[in-house]
Scaffold this motif. Structure first.
Motif, short mmCIF file in Angstrom:
data_model
loop_
_atom_site.label_atom_id
_atom_site.label_comp_id
_atom_site.label_asym_id
_atom_site.label_seq_id
_atom_site.Cartn_x
_atom_site.Cartn_y
_atom_site.Cartn_z
N GLY A 1 -116.26 -29.33 102.53
CA GLY A 1 -117.45 -29.08 103.35
C GLY A 1 -117.17 -28.20 104.55
O GLY A 1 -117.94 -28.23 105.52
N LEU A 2 -116.12 -27.40 104.50
CA LEU A 2 -115.74 -26.56 105.65
C LEU A 2 -116.70 -25.41 105.83
O LEU A 2 -117.17 -24.81 104.87
N ARG A 3 -116.98 -25.07 107.09
CA ARG A 3 -117.81 -23.91 107.43
C ARG A 3 -117.01 -22.81 108.12
O ARG A 3 -117.55 -21.76 108.45
N ASN B 1 -116.29 -24.42 99.43
CA ASN B 1 -116.72 -24.87 100.76
C ASN B 1 -118.00 -24.14 101.14
O ASN B 1 -118.71 -23.60 100.28
N PHE B 2 -118.33 -24.10 102.45
CA PHE B 2 -119.58 -23.48 102.91
C PHE B 2 -119.32 -22.38 103.92
O PHE B 2 -120.15 -22.13 104.80
N ILE B 3 -118.20 -21.70 103.80
CA ILE B 3 -117.85 -20.62 104.73
C ILE B 3 -118.74 -19.41 104.43
O ILE B 3 -118.72 -18.89 103.31
N ALA B 4 -119.50 -18.97 105.42
CA ALA B 4 -120.45 -17.87 105.23
C ALA B 4 -119.99 -16.58 105.90
O ALA B 4 -120.34 -15.49 105.44
N HIS C 1 -117.36 -15.34 93.31
CA HIS C 1 -118.46 -16.30 93.40
C HIS C 1 -118.87 -16.54 94.85
O HIS C 1 -118.89 -17.66 95.36
N ASN C 2 -119.18 -15.42 95.53
CA ASN C 2 -119.71 -15.48 96.89
C ASN C 2 -120.96 -14.62 96.97
O ASN C 2 -121.53 -14.24 95.93
#
Length: 261
Positions: free
Chosen positions: A42-44, A62-65, A109-110
């Motif tokens: 769940g890392l950002r 994870n959720f790194i944007a 896959h981003n």
């Protein structure tokens, strides 16, 4: 008393023999010697308290944007970095500083749609780059040229726009066919009539119109200088010719007046 003195002498030697404690592992990761596994946590953002001697870093799922400037601590030993299956949309030009030893980078896959030549400039040792399954429609000139050691490139499952803008990518692919993995999956998405057409199946004649109509920066500068100059010159010329015509008509009128009886 003698035992106390003996122990006080032996203790420093025992401390010297003890191994130095390894750097702490980030709470969100599982660490083994040389590796940090931070997948599905769940890392950002990238954990900053990573050991400087790791060679493998897993950050997938994870959720790194966004990777902003200096998103990573100095990792001089890092060889493999996986950021697959995040929400990555933007990589700053200085995000990958300090990763000069990196050999393999997985960004698949981003949501990446734009990459600039500065993005991978710090990665002078990179050999494998996976950009598959993103939102790339084109690649700017210089993005891949900034990777002198690149040996394997994956570009499949991107919505490539097969217009004149794809020409720099096509040229690079044509010159480095041996470096492109999954060639048959590098397909056009748009325009509709070229949907699922392999980019590497194009020939030089396919881009002849683009090459004939494209202008270099020197051409644009020349047009920028000549355009206003021509416009101003035409104004002066029209004004000059108009003055001559008016002067000629006035001269004829005066001569006509003098000829009257």
């Amino acid at each position: 008393m003698g035992c106390w003195r003996l122990s006080s002498l032996v203790l420093p030697f025992l401390l010297l023999l003890c191994p130095v404690p390894s750097p702490a592992c980030p709470a969100a990761c599982r660490c083994t010697p040389g590796e940090a596994d931070c997948r599905e946590r769940g890392l950002r953002e990238v954990p900053w308290s990573l050991s400087s001697n790791i060679s493998t870093l897993w950050l997938g799922h994870n959720f790194i944007a966004v990777l902003g400037p200096r998103s990573f601590p100095p990792l001089p030993e890092l060889r493999l970095l996986s950021l697959s299956r995040n929400r990555l949309e933007l990589i700053h030009g200085q995000a990958l500083l300090g990763l000069g030893a990196l050999r393999e980078l997985d960004l698949s896959h981003n949501y990446l749609s734009v990459l600039t030549p500065d993005t991978f400039l710090p990665l002078t040792s990179l050999a494998t780059l996976n950009l598959g399954s993103n939102r790339l429609e084109e690649l700017e000139p210089g993005v891949l040229s900034a990777l002198p050691q690149l040996q394997a490139l994956l570009l499949q499952d991107n919505p490539w726009m097969c217009s004149c803008n794809i020409l720099p990518l096509w040229r690079w692919l044509s010159l480095h066919r041996e470096k492109v993995r999954e060639k048959s999956l590098v397909l056009c998405r748009l325009p509709e009539q070229l949907n699922k057409y392999p980019i590497m199946a194009f020939g030089d004649e396919s881009f002849r119109q683009c090459q004939e109509t494209s202008l270099s920066s020197e051409h644009y500068i020349t047009l920028f200088i000549i355009g206003p100059f021509s416009f101003i010159s035409s104004i002066f010329f029209c004004t000059f010719m108009g003055s001559i015509v008016v002067f000629y008509h006035n001269l004829r009128r005066e001569s006509h007046c003098w000829r009257r009886p």
